[in-house]
Design a protein around this motif. Structure first.
Motif, PDB file in Angstrom:
ATOM      1  N   GLY A  51       2.396  13.030  -4.183  1.00 37.60           N
ATOM      2  CA  GLY A  51       3.273  12.467  -5.209  1.00 37.60           C
ATOM      3  C   GLY A  51       3.295  10.953  -5.221  1.00 37.60           C
ATOM      4  O   GLY A  51       4.317  10.342  -5.539  1.00 37.60           O
ATOM      5  N   LYS A  52       2.156  10.314  -4.884  1.00 37.07           N
ATOM      6  CA  LYS A  52       2.093   8.850  -4.830  1.00 37.07           C
ATOM      7  C   LYS A  52       2.361   8.227  -6.198  1.00 37.07           C
ATOM      8  O   LYS A  52       3.115   7.261  -6.317  1.00 37.07           O
ATOM      9  CB  LYS A  52       0.720   8.406  -4.322  1.00 37.07           C
ATOM     10  N   THR A  53       1.726   8.778  -7.232  1.00 37.40           N
ATOM     11  CA  THR A  53       1.876   8.205  -8.571  1.00 37.40           C
ATOM     12  C   THR A  53       3.318   8.315  -9.051  1.00 37.40           C
ATOM     13  O   THR A  53       3.869   7.368  -9.632  1.00 37.40           O
ATOM     14  CB  THR A  53       0.930   8.919  -9.550  1.00 37.40           C
ATOM     15  N   THR A  54       3.963   9.436  -8.799  1.00 32.02           N
ATOM     16  CA  THR A  54       5.365   9.617  -9.181  1.00 32.02           C
ATOM     17  C   THR A  54       6.249   8.618  -8.440  1.00 32.02           C
ATOM     18  O   THR A  54       7.189   8.048  -9.007  1.00 32.02           O
ATOM     19  CB  THR A  54       5.819  11.053  -8.877  1.00 32.02           C
ATOM     20  N   PHE A  55       5.950   8.399  -7.155  1.00 29.01           N
ATOM     21  CA  PHE A  55       6.721   7.428  -6.369  1.00 29.01           C
ATOM     22  C   PHE A  55       6.565   6.027  -6.945  1.00 29.01           C
ATOM     23  O   PHE A  55       7.548   5.280  -7.049  1.00 29.01           O
ATOM     24  CB  PHE A  55       6.261   7.456  -4.909  1.00 29.01           C
ATOM     25  N   ILE A  56       5.354   5.648  -7.306  1.00 31.74           N
ATOM     26  CA  ILE A  56       5.127   4.311  -7.858  1.00 31.74           C
ATOM     27  C   ILE A  56       5.852   4.140  -9.187  1.00 31.74           C
ATOM     28  O   ILE A  56       6.414   3.078  -9.474  1.00 31.74           O
ATOM     29  CB  ILE A  56       3.616   4.037  -8.008  1.00 31.74           C
ATOM     30  N   LYS A  57       5.868   5.170 -10.000  1.00 37.87           N
ATOM     31  CA  LYS A  57       6.631   5.117 -11.256  1.00 37.87           C
ATOM     32  C   LYS A  57       8.105   4.836 -10.978  1.00 37.87           C
ATOM     33  O   LYS A  57       8.740   4.016 -11.647  1.00 37.87           O
ATOM     34  CB  LYS A  57       6.495   6.441 -12.015  1.00 37.87           C
ATOM     35  N   GLU A  58       8.668   5.525  -9.984  1.00 36.77           N
ATOM     36  CA  GLU A  58      10.075   5.325  -9.639  1.00 36.77           C
ATOM     37  C   GLU A  58      10.285   3.927  -9.059  1.00 36.77           C
ATOM     38  O   GLU A  58      11.313   3.286  -9.325  1.00 36.77           O
ATOM     39  CB  GLU A  58      10.523   6.392  -8.644  1.00 36.77           C
ATOM     40  N   LEU A  59       9.332   3.444  -8.274  1.00 41.49           N
ATOM     41  CA  LEU A  59       9.406   2.101  -7.705  1.00 41.49           C
ATOM     42  C   LEU A  59       9.508   1.055  -8.817  1.00 41.49           C
ATOM     43  O   LEU A  59      10.340   0.137  -8.753  1.00 41.49           O
ATOM     44  CB  LEU A  59       8.170   1.838  -6.846  1.00 41.49           C
ATOM     45  N   ALA A  91       4.878  15.196   1.693  1.00 43.21           N
ATOM     46  CA  ALA A  91       5.543  16.432   1.283  1.00 43.21           C
ATOM     47  C   ALA A  91       5.769  17.303   2.521  1.00 43.21           C
ATOM     48  O   ALA A  91       4.806  17.785   3.123  1.00 43.21           O
ATOM     49  CB  ALA A  91       4.705  17.183   0.254  1.00 43.21           C
ATOM     50  N   PRO A  92       7.009  17.515   2.944  1.00 46.43           N
ATOM     51  CA  PRO A  92       7.280  18.189   4.224  1.00 46.43           C
ATOM     52  C   PRO A  92       6.682  19.586   4.342  1.00 46.43           C
ATOM     53  O   PRO A  92       6.214  19.961   5.421  1.00 46.43           O
ATOM     54  CB  PRO A  92       8.814  18.252   4.264  1.00 46.43           C
ATOM     55  N   ARG A  93       6.675  20.345   3.262  1.00 49.67           N
ATOM     56  CA  ARG A  93       6.231  21.730   3.384  1.00 49.67           C
ATOM     57  C   ARG A  93       4.734  21.852   3.690  1.00 49.67           C
ATOM     58  O   ARG A  93       4.269  22.921   4.087  1.00 49.67           O
ATOM     59  CB  ARG A  93       6.564  22.514   2.122  1.00 49.67           C
ATOM     60  N   SER A  94       3.969  20.767   3.498  1.00 48.91           N
ATOM     61  CA  SER A  94       2.510  20.834   3.673  1.00 48.91           C
ATOM     62  C   SER A  94       2.029  20.275   4.997  1.00 48.91           C
ATOM     63  O   SER A  94       0.836  20.338   5.288  1.00 48.91           O
ATOM     64  CB  SER A  94       1.818  20.071   2.533  1.00 48.91           C
ATOM     65  N   VAL A 117       0.855  -1.189   0.000  1.00 52.00           N
ATOM     66  CA  VAL A 117       0.000   0.000   0.000  1.00 52.00           C
ATOM     67  C   VAL A 117       0.887   1.234   0.000  1.00 52.00           C
ATOM     68  O   VAL A 117       1.711   1.423   0.901  1.00 52.00           O
ATOM     69  CB  VAL A 117      -0.944   0.018   1.217  1.00 52.00           C
ATOM     70  N   VAL A 118       0.726   2.070  -1.026  1.00 52.69           N
ATOM     71  CA  VAL A 118       1.467   3.334  -1.125  1.00 52.69           C
ATOM     72  C   VAL A 118       0.452   4.454  -0.940  1.00 52.69           C
ATOM     73  O   VAL A 118      -0.321   4.780  -1.841  1.00 52.69           O
ATOM     74  CB  VAL A 118       2.181   3.474  -2.481  1.00 52.69           C
ATOM     75  N   SER A 119       0.435   5.026   0.253  1.00 55.57           N
ATOM     76  CA  SER A 119      -0.534   6.064   0.572  1.00 55.57           C
ATOM     77  C   SER A 119       0.143   7.429   0.602  1.00 55.57           C
ATOM     78  O   SER A 119       1.354   7.551   0.431  1.00 55.57           O
ATOM     79  CB  SER A 119      -1.202   5.763   1.923  1.00 55.57           C
ATOM     80  N   GLY A 120      -0.652   8.446   0.836  1.00 53.40           N
ATOM     81  CA  GLY A 120      -0.142   9.813   0.863  1.00 53.40           C
ATOM     82  C   GLY A 120      -1.296  10.768   0.695  1.00 53.40           C
ATOM     83  O   GLY A 120      -2.287  10.446   0.026  1.00 53.40           O
ATOM     84  N   PHE A 121      -1.178  11.935   1.288  1.00 52.87           N
ATOM     85  CA  PHE A 121      -2.277  12.892   1.225  1.00 52.87           C
ATOM     86  C   PHE A 121      -2.343  13.515  -0.161  1.00 52.87           C
ATOM     87  O   PHE A 121      -1.529  13.240  -1.042  1.00 52.87           O
ATOM     88  CB  PHE A 121      -2.108  13.964   2.306  1.00 52.87           C
ATOM     89  N   LEU A 122      -3.328  14.365  -0.353  1.00 55.61           N
ATOM     90  CA  LEU A 122      -3.578  14.990  -1.651  1.00 55.61           C
ATOM     91  C   LEU A 122      -2.322  15.661  -2.203  1.00 55.61           C
ATOM     92  O   LEU A 122      -1.725  16.516  -1.549  1.00 55.61           O
ATOM     93  CB  LEU A 122      -4.693  16.034  -1.518  1.00 55.61           C
ATOM     94  N   GLY A 123      -1.927  15.273  -3.407  1.00 57.40           N
ATOM     95  CA  GLY A 123      -0.804  15.928  -4.068  1.00 57.40           C
ATOM     96  C   GLY A 123       0.560  15.581  -3.528  1.00 57.40           C
ATOM     97  O   GLY A 123       1.542  16.240  -3.873  1.00 57.40           O
ATOM     98  N   LYS A 140       9.111  15.930  -2.871  1.00 59.07           N
ATOM     99  CA  LYS A 140       9.161  17.373  -3.121  1.00 59.07           C
ATOM    100  C   LYS A 140      10.038  18.074  -2.086  1.00 59.07           C
ATOM    101  O   LYS A 140       9.753  19.202  -1.657  1.00 59.07           O
ATOM    102  CB  LYS A 140       7.752  17.963  -3.104  1.00 59.07           C
ATOM    103  N   SER A 141      11.107  17.411  -1.696  1.00 59.41           N
ATOM    104  CA  SER A 141      11.954  17.940  -0.617  1.00 59.41           C
ATOM    105  C   SER A 141      13.359  18.278  -1.086  1.00 59.41           C
ATOM    106  O   SER A 141      14.223  18.603  -0.266  1.00 59.41           O
ATOM    107  CB  SER A 141      12.039  16.905   0.517  1.00 59.41           C
ATOM    108  N   GLU A 142      13.592  18.221  -2.411  1.00 58.94           N
ATOM    109  CA  GLU A 142      14.949  18.419  -2.927  1.00 58.94           C
ATOM    110  C   GLU A 142      15.544  19.765  -2.534  1.00 58.94           C
ATOM    111  O   GLU A 142      16.748  19.881  -2.310  1.00 58.94           O
ATOM    112  CB  GLU A 142      14.968  18.284  -4.448  1.00 58.94           C
ATOM    113  N   ASN A 143      14.693  20.785  -2.449  1.00 54.58           N
ATOM    114  CA  ASN A 143      15.179  22.138  -2.174  1.00 54.58           C
ATOM    115  C   ASN A 143      14.834  22.638  -0.781  1.00 54.58           C
ATOM    116  O   ASN A 143      14.985  23.830  -0.492  1.00 54.58           O
ATOM    117  CB  ASN A 143      14.615  23.106  -3.223  1.00 54.58           C
TER     118      ASN A 143
END
Length: 313
Positions: free
Chosen positions: A13-21, A121-124, A5-11, A150-153
């Motif tokens: 980046g779950k889909t991007t993470f799964i692509k990388e997985l 996403a840490p900023r949120s 299960v790959v969860s995460g709140f709105l926006g 979304k934590s690169e910067n």
């Protein structure tokens, strides 16, 4: 069949993470998506025209009224397709605890639940804890592994502060505080191994209040599901109109909207936009994209105000 299960709140980046997985592990899991609202934008993005088997659970949220339907869907995938791995991407506003409990009901020698992953996403974190404390805290509390997106910067100080906030809610999760793209292939492959961790020991509310600056009881409103509006077959006259609309969304003109995405006809071409974490991006839409399908998710939505900004096709 092993279930991740790959969860995460709105926006988050779950889909991007799964692509990388998938890219890093070279595995071809079946993917079950539970979209929030009447749209399939994420599943189209994830498939990318490849050979992945993408299934959608659109009839309801797996965390609430459709638990039995969700369980039956998972059992059907196991019986009919018998994949080695099933990756479940639940809606961003789902309660992870309920999702995991539903899967545990059907575990046996052919179905095993892997340690869950939460994309964050840490900023949120502060805005989401204040607006949706029940849902967001549940996701953090029940995750076995928490990875930052979304934590690169982001500054080391912010990442450390967010890590401490997470620890106040979930003392036992593995936290990857650097961006997950920096992890080696061994880490990625390990996500498809092992067994679910034992139930977490959660810090007391008093400790949580000292760490976060407020307790969950301090926020009495907006404990339910976020509002959502989906618009189809709409258009805007120009790119400037789309930019002004998204700027107004960020300013709170239509209520609190932490997540918006879609494809819309702008002038003579279709454009795709994505808004999350107080940022937005606009790109050209692929020919295979659904035409003029938009979703806005948040609280206190000015639904009519949003509708009037678009022309109906």
């Amino acid at each position: 069949m092993k279930i991740l299960v790959v969860s995460g709140f709105l926006g988050a980046g779950k889909t991007t993470f799964i692509k990388e997985l998938i890219r890093r592990t070279k595995k071809q899991p079946v993917i079950l998506e539970n979209e929030y609202g009447d749209n399939d934008l994420d599943s189209r993005s994830l498939s990318g025209g490849g050979a992945l088997e993408i299934l959608e659970f659109m009839e309801g949220c797996v965390c609430c009224t459709k638990k039995d339907s969700f369980v039956n869907t998972v059992l059907s995938i196991s019986a009919a397709m018998d994949p080695e791995y099933l990756v479940i991407e639940p809606t961003g506003v789902g309660k992870l605890g309920n999702i995991l409990s539903s899967i545990r009901r059907i575990e046996y020698e052919r179905i095993a639940l892997l340690p869950s992953v939460l994309v964050l996403a840490p900023r949120s974190i502060n805005s989401y804890l204040k607006e949706f404390p029940e849902i967001y805290t549940d996701q953090v509390k029940h995750a076995s592994k928490i990875v930052f997106s979304k934590s690169e910067n982001e500054s080391p100080e912010l990442l450390q502060r967010v890590t401490e906030q997470i620890r106040a809610i979930n003392a036992d999760a593995e936290i990857i505080s650097s961006h997950y793209s920096k992890m080696d292939d061994a880490w990625w492959n390990a996500l498809f191994e092992g067994s679910e961790l034992a139930k977490k020991v959660v810090k007391t509310p008093e400790y949580r209040k000292r760490s976060l600056g407020y307790s969950l009881n301090d926020v009495a409103q907006n404990l339910g599901q976020p509002q959502q509006i989906t618009l189809k077959n709409v258009a805007l006259s120009s790119l400037a109109e789309l930019i002004i609309l998204l700027e107004d969304v960020l300013r709170g003109r239509f209520g609190y909207i932490p997540r918006a995405k879609g494809v819309v006809l702008v002038g003579a071409e279709y454009l795709r936009f994505d808004l999350a974490d107080n940022l937005y991006a606009i790109i050209g839409a692929d020919e295979k994209e659904p035409k003029s399908q938009l979703t806005f998710i948040g609280n206190r939505l000015d639904v009519e105000g949003l509708r009037t900004r678009f022309q109906q096709l």
